[in-house]
Design an enzyme around this catalytic site. Structure first.
Site, PDB file in Angstrom:
ATOM      1  N   SER A  60      73.801  -3.597   2.267  1.00  0.00           N
ATOM      2  CA  SER A  60      74.614  -2.395   2.490  1.00  0.00           C
ATOM      3  C   SER A  60      75.427  -2.442   3.769  1.00  0.00           C
ATOM      4  O   SER A  60      76.179  -1.490   4.050  1.00  0.00           O
ATOM      5  CB  SER A  60      73.718  -1.148   2.504  1.00  0.00           C
ATOM      6  OG  SER A  60      73.252  -0.867   1.198  1.00  0.00           O
ATOM      7  N   LYS A  63      79.100  -1.695   3.351  1.00  0.00           N
ATOM      8  CA  LYS A  63      79.722  -0.365   3.410  1.00  0.00           C
ATOM      9  C   LYS A  63      80.471  -0.151   4.725  1.00  0.00           C
ATOM     10  O   LYS A  63      81.323   0.740   4.810  1.00  0.00           O
ATOM     11  CB  LYS A  63      78.664   0.727   3.223  1.00  0.00           C
ATOM     12  CG  LYS A  63      77.994   0.703   1.849  1.00  0.00           C
ATOM     13  CD  LYS A  63      77.026   1.852   1.703  1.00  0.00           C
ATOM     14  CE  LYS A  63      76.395   1.861   0.324  1.00  0.00           C
ATOM     15  NZ  LYS A  63      75.403   0.778   0.145  1.00  0.00           N
ATOM     16  N   SER A 120      73.899   5.755   2.898  1.00  0.00           N
ATOM     17  CA  SER A 120      74.171   4.451   2.285  1.00  0.00           C
ATOM     18  C   SER A 120      74.185   4.570   0.765  1.00  0.00           C
ATOM     19  O   SER A 120      73.604   3.750   0.044  1.00  0.00           O
ATOM     20  CB  SER A 120      73.127   3.416   2.729  1.00  0.00           C
ATOM     21  OG  SER A 120      73.534   2.121   2.353  1.00  0.00           O
ATOM     22  N   LYS A 223      74.656   0.571  11.090  1.00  0.00           N
ATOM     23  CA  LYS A 223      74.413   0.578   9.652  1.00  0.00           C
ATOM     24  C   LYS A 223      73.234  -0.327   9.310  1.00  0.00           C
ATOM     25  O   LYS A 223      73.060  -1.399   9.903  1.00  0.00           O
ATOM     26  CB  LYS A 223      75.660   0.090   8.905  1.00  0.00           C
ATOM     27  CG  LYS A 223      75.589   0.256   7.399  1.00  0.00           C
ATOM     28  CD  LYS A 223      75.703   1.709   7.001  1.00  0.00           C
ATOM     29  CE  LYS A 223      75.475   1.896   5.504  1.00  0.00           C
ATOM     30  NZ  LYS A 223      74.057   1.638   5.107  1.00  0.00           N
TER      31      LYS A 223
END
Length: 570
Positions: A60, A63, A120, A223
């Site tokens: 992820s 993203k 997320s 993140k």
């Protein structure tokens, strides 16, 4: 006997099976490859790296690029935060983690951004990509192109959310570079990555990175990511005083292990960087500008392909023919020197030309050339009097004068120089009077052709002085030049006011706040100069180069949004 055989079989099966099961249970799953990279966020210089350029599954962390593309589209005016995106069936059917969007549902872009950055959510990330590019495939191509523009040379994207897919990869170095660009390129949106929760429109979402944000002092992003193939990934940013680090970890075995490794890397790297360094901001990508310039160079406009009419006319014009005056000068030079009284000046040469009883008629071509205007004399070139002043016999002089007469008589008289004074004209007249002896007036010829009458009837040109007067040395130029008036005015032209919007612990934080306020109040603060003053209390964020009215109005608007503001200046 039968019971004994059955019991023996069960015992043998247990002896063989239990060790196999125990071995299978005790053998751990294959761990994902580990990689790490730490950089000084202020300069972009590496502090620590381990397998940092190995291509791995980003999970992820993908993203981050999806959000960077969304922020770029907003900045360029392609979309707005309140633009409503329609959810496709593909986005609605994405596996968790997800926001729970339904096919056909419309939702504002701001909520999709919050869900992708904080929770997320995979369905939100796919919806962003499809809404910006029309399809996920087109969006991933743009993501890869943007990665190249940012210097992420070992990254390639196949989806917007980061679930494992063949050909979808990145590196710890590239994700750290992307995190640094998010921090510097979009400071107005960076605070999303430090939120513990947010309103995503259809639900209240919690941050997947809240444990690290709460446990590590100074952490403010960025993140997390996890898949079985990738392991537990994290790109983090933390600040201590004037220092800021951005780091990425790939392949953690658990959330706790990943956070522990990240904390250890940051703790070990902060003492290795200087407290104060020259900040080197990353360059913004110029991918679209280069594409536009390349097309402009290839596509030529019609005006560039059609030749100009003037060029065609000039190219087709014939070469100029020699003038009779040049031929006359050549004849005069080639004539043998015979002792005779030299003609003193141009006036005397014209008189001798008029005294010839019968001048031969000039051809039509010569008359046409004779009627054209003579070119102006260049500085340093010989005057036309050289023809008349050449020593020759009376016969040759008459022939030369007859050839030169049409041209000299038909030429326009030179205009007197505006810088020539009365005294210089008088002295020139005196020189000419001394050089030319007094003679009786010569009678005009009794008969002549029509062309000869037209050419010889024009008045003779005025005598010219042999003294050369340069245009830059006239009397008007001899005087002292007038003194230049020096006008001085204040540099600020009345814009000596400003506003102070708060004191911050670091210069970068103060600059981010100034940029955020300038974007929100561009009408007033857009033209102001952003300034950070290093004071004993901290870094004072200021907008300067305003007039008093602008400064007061800016403070009123900032205070209406609960912002600290004070007017500074005289």
């Amino acid at each position: 006997m039968t019971r004994f055989l059955s019991a023996f079989r069960l015992w043998a099966l247990a002896v063989v099976t239990v060790p196999l099961l125990a071995g299978a249970i005790a053998q751990p799953a294959a761990a994902a490859p580990f990689a790490a990279y730490v950089m000084d966020a202020r300069t972009g210089q590496p502090v620590y790296r381990q397998n940092s350029d190995t291509r791995l599954h980003p999970a992820s962390l993908t993203k981050m690029m999806t959000l960077y593309m969304a922020f770029t589209a907003i900045e360029r005016g392609q979309v707005r935060l309140d633009s409503r995106f329609t959810i496709s069936s593909k986005a609605a059917n994405e596996p968790p983690s997800k926001l729970g969007l339904r096919a056909g549902q419309q939702i504002e872009l701001r909520y999709l951004i919050r869900a992708a950055a904080i929770k997320s959510a995979n369905d939100a990330a796919t919806a962003i990509g499809e809404g910006l590019a029309g399809s996920e495939e087109a969006f991933t191509q743009q993501m890869t192109q943007m990665a190249r523009a940012l210097g992420m040379n070992n990254s390639q994207f196949r989806n917007a959310h980061g679930l494992t897919r063949e050909g979808h990869y990145s590196t710890a170095h590239d994700m750290s570079v992307l995190g640094r660009h998010l921090f510097y390129d979009f400071p107005q949106y960076y605070n999303l990555f430090s939120r513990r929760s947010a309103d995503a429109g259809v639900a209240q979402v919690a941050s997947t990175n809240r444990r690290f944000l709460d446990d590590y002092a100074g952490a403010d992003g960025i993140k997390t990511g996890y898949t079985r193939a990738a392991g537990f990934n994290l790109t983090a940013s933390a600040q201590r005083g004037n220092k800021r680090l951005i780091a990425t970890v790939f392949g953690g075995t658990s959330t706790a292990h990943r956070n522990q490794v990240m904390a250890g890397l940051l703790d070990a790297s902060f003492p290795r960087i200087a407290d104060r360094v020259r900040e080197v901001r990353p360059q913004r990508p110029r991918m679209l500008v280069q594409t536009t310039t390349r097309r402009a160079q290839v596509a030529a406009s019609p005006a560039a392909t059609q030749p100009e009419p003037q060029r065609m006319v000039l190219a087709a014009s014939p070469a100029p023919q020699a003038r009779p005056a040049e031929a006359a000068s050549l004849v005069a030079v080639a004539a043998p020197a015979i002792p005779a009284a030299p003609v003193p000046d141009l006036t005397e040469a014209l008189r001798q030309a008029g005294a010839v009883p019968e001048a031969p008629a000039a051809p039509k071509g010569a008359l046409a050339l004779a009627s054209s205007q003579r070119p102006r004399l260049r500085p340093g070139s010989a005057a036309p009097t050289a023809v008349a002043a050449a020593p020759a016999a009376e016969a040759e002089t008459a022939v030369t004068a007859s050839l030169a007469a049409p041209v000299l008589a038909a030429s326009s008289r030179p205009r007197p120089s505006p810088r020539r004074s009365t005294a210089s004209a008088a002295s020139t007249a005196a020189v000419v009077a001394d050089a030319a002896p007094a003679e009786a007036p010569v009678a005009a010829p009794a008969a002549a052709s029509e062309a000869g009458l037209g050419l010889l009837s024009s008045p003779a040109p005025r005598p010219r002085s042999e003294t050369v007067i340069l245009a830059a040395m006239g009397e008007g130029d001899l005087g002292n030049p007038e003194a230049l008036e020096i006008v001085s005015r204040p540099a600020d032209s009345g814009r000596s006011f400003g506003v102070s919007v708060g004191i911050y612990p670091s210069q970068s934080q103060a600059e981010r706040e100034l940029l955020s306020m300038a974007l929100q109040d561009g009408a007033i603060l857009g033209n102001a100069r952003r300034h950070v003053a290093d004071t004993r209390r901290g870094f004072n964020a200021q907008f300067v180069n305003l007039n008093k009215g602008q400064a007061e109005l800016a403070c009123e608007r900032l205070r209406s949004r609960s912002r600290e503001c004070s007017v500074i200046g005289r």
